[in-house]
Design an enzyme around this catalytic site. Structure first.
Site, PDB file in Angstrom:
ATOM      1  N   ARG A  13      13.291  37.058 114.099  1.00 59.28           N
ATOM      2  CA  ARG A  13      13.418  36.596 112.713  1.00 59.28           C
ATOM      3  C   ARG A  13      12.803  35.212 112.513  1.00 59.28           C
ATOM      4  O   ARG A  13      12.287  34.879 111.463  1.00 59.28           O
ATOM      5  CB  ARG A  13      14.880  36.564 112.269  1.00 59.28           C
ATOM      6  N   ASP A  67      27.624  12.355 125.695  1.00 60.35           N
ATOM      7  CA  ASP A  67      28.800  11.948 124.919  1.00 60.35           C
ATOM      8  C   ASP A  67      29.797  11.240 125.827  1.00 60.35           C
ATOM      9  O   ASP A  67      29.914  11.561 127.003  1.00 60.35           O
ATOM     10  CB  ASP A  67      29.455  13.168 124.274  1.00 60.35           C
ATOM     11  N   LYS A 124      33.594  16.160 126.013  1.00 60.28           N
ATOM     12  CA  LYS A 124      32.804  16.927 125.051  1.00 60.28           C
ATOM     13  C   LYS A 124      31.478  17.400 125.633  1.00 60.28           C
ATOM     14  O   LYS A 124      31.067  18.539 125.416  1.00 60.28           O
ATOM     15  CB  LYS A 124      32.552  16.095 123.792  1.00 60.28           C
ATOM     16  N   PHE A 183      26.798   2.003 115.151  1.00 54.97           N
ATOM     17  CA  PHE A 183      25.550   1.383 114.788  1.00 54.97           C
ATOM     18  C   PHE A 183      24.768   0.834 115.973  1.00 54.97           C
ATOM     19  O   PHE A 183      23.540   0.906 116.008  1.00 54.97           O
ATOM     20  CB  PHE A 183      25.836   0.259 113.793  1.00 54.97           C
ATOM     21  N   CYS A 197      11.032   2.345 110.289  1.00 53.39           N
ATOM     22  CA  CYS A 197      12.076   2.633 111.280  1.00 53.39           C
ATOM     23  C   CYS A 197      13.431   2.230 110.710  1.00 53.39           C
ATOM     24  O   CYS A 197      13.524   1.703 109.608  1.00 53.39           O
ATOM     25  CB  CYS A 197      11.779   1.915 112.601  1.00 53.39           C
ATOM     26  N   CYS A 250      31.538   3.269 110.151  1.00 55.69           N
ATOM     27  CA  CYS A 250      32.879   3.252 110.718  1.00 55.69           C
ATOM     28  C   CYS A 250      33.903   3.409 109.607  1.00 55.69           C
ATOM     29  O   CYS A 250      34.306   2.456 108.976  1.00 55.69           O
ATOM     30  CB  CYS A 250      33.078   1.941 111.454  1.00 55.69           C
TER      31      CYS A 250
HETATM   32 ZN   LIG Z   1      10.685  -1.152 111.592  1.00 50.77          ZN
END
Ligand SMILES: [Zn+2]
Length: 339
Positions: free
Chosen positions: A7, A55, A81, A127, A166, A181
């Site tokens: 598929r 993880d 995990k 982050f 970026c 968070c």
């Molecule tokens: Zn950049």
């Protein structure tokens, strides 16, 4: 190519040639929570050649509502995990080479893992790791796909080195740090929506259909019925320290790495030992039970109850102290157990 992928091969964007490319590619997934388990399942079923998933956490009851690879058995056994994900992915598709890593995605480890990787998927909750992924992506010229969600809200953005801005560039126009968070809860459809965007982008990259890759920043709120797509071409910043001409990759500076962190939205502190090395979990479990503590464990970790807190220690000496956000207190508990 066998019937299994028929598929997907019929789909004009992929075809026979695309499927052959997919089967030779390597995807690195950072995080095996909600986003990571979803992306890993989609890409495993799609027949990606190799998937590496990393993880630092283990499965808990509150994960089952949205982390699709895990079961009640994983909760009972406190399975990490990454290990639980690998086990599940292998029975979904034995064609795929699955590598799991139980540990923290430090800049150092990311630089090791990135070699030979074609696409990186962001499934982290913090982050610091995302910024390290961003620098690794730029330094080694590997595209990555940012994704985040909270409540019924989600967002995603694809980053191709040399072509798109970026994450460090984006921060000048979008305050992404605050989003990472949150304790406000989350619904599974928001997760699935981000997974759908991230994996579709990944598939485009794997078949090398670069023109099809989305260049806009997507955000949506499934409860409020909102969907926004913002053009980002002008966000590229020439002076960016991650992708600009005088780049320094500031987030790969190993010295700047946090050793002790309060985990996102949880009463949990993570402590990473300053020296690398494995500890004997068996010996540790025996010592702690001799001292009269309630100890549980599996081949990957030891969990011990100490008054108000529960401490989970992994083989690499990393520990999660549940029940506190106090770094000093957490450190003193760690000292008591591991000296
Ligand atoms: Zn950049």
């Amino acid at each position: 190519m066998n019937e299994r992928y028929s598929r997907q091969v019929l789909f004009p964007g992929i075809g026979k040639e695309g499927q052959a490319k997919i089967s030779r590619k390597h995807v690195l997934i950072i995080g095996a929570g909600a986003l990571g388990s979803g992306s890993a399942e989609v890409l495993t079923r799609a027949g990606v050649g190799k998937i590496t998933i990393i993880d630092r956490d283990y499965v808990e009851a509150s994960n089952l509502q949205r982390q699709q690879l895990y079961t009640e058995e994983d909760v009972d056994e406190k399975n990490p995990k990454a290990a639980a994900a690998e086990k599940r992915l292998r029975v979904i598709n034995s064609d795929v080479e699955v590598v799991s890593i139980i540990g923290d995605a430090t800049p150092e480890l990311l630089e090791e893992l990135i070699l030979g990787v074609d696409v990186m998927i962001d499934a982290t909750d913090n982050f610091e790791t995302r910024m390290a992924m961003n620098d690794v992506s730029q330094k080694y010229q590997v595209p990555w796909i940012y994704g985040a969600c909270v409540g019924s809200f989600g967002m995603t953005f694809s980053m191709i080195p040399g072509k798109t801005p970026c994450l460090n560039c984006l921060l000048r126009s979008i305050p992404l740090q605050g989003m990472t968070c949150d304790t406000g809860g989350i619904i599974s459809p928001a997760v699935q929506m981000v997974i759908a965007h991230q994996t579709a982008e990944a598939m485009k990259m794997l078949v090398e259909d670069w023109d099809a890759v989305r260049t806009s920043f997507v955000s949506f709120d499934l409860w409020r019925n909102q969907y926004t797509s913002i053009k980002m071409s002008k966000a590229k910043f020439a002076g960016c320290l991650s992708c600009g001409e005088e780049r320094t990759y500031p987030y790969l500076d190993h010295e700047n790495m946090t050793k002790t962190t309060v985990l996102c939205g949880r009463d949990t502190v993570q402590i990473r030992p300053s020296t690398q090395g494995e500890i004997s979990l068996e010996r540790l479990a025996a010592q702690l039970s001799t001292l009269g503590y309630m100890v549980k464990g599996n081949p990957y970790l030891v969990s011990v109850e100490m008054g108000e807190e529960r401490i989970v220690i992994f083989q690499d000496g990393r520990a999660l102290i549940h029940g506190t956000k106090d770094l000093t207190h957490a450190k003193s508990i760690y000292q008591r157990i591991l000296g």
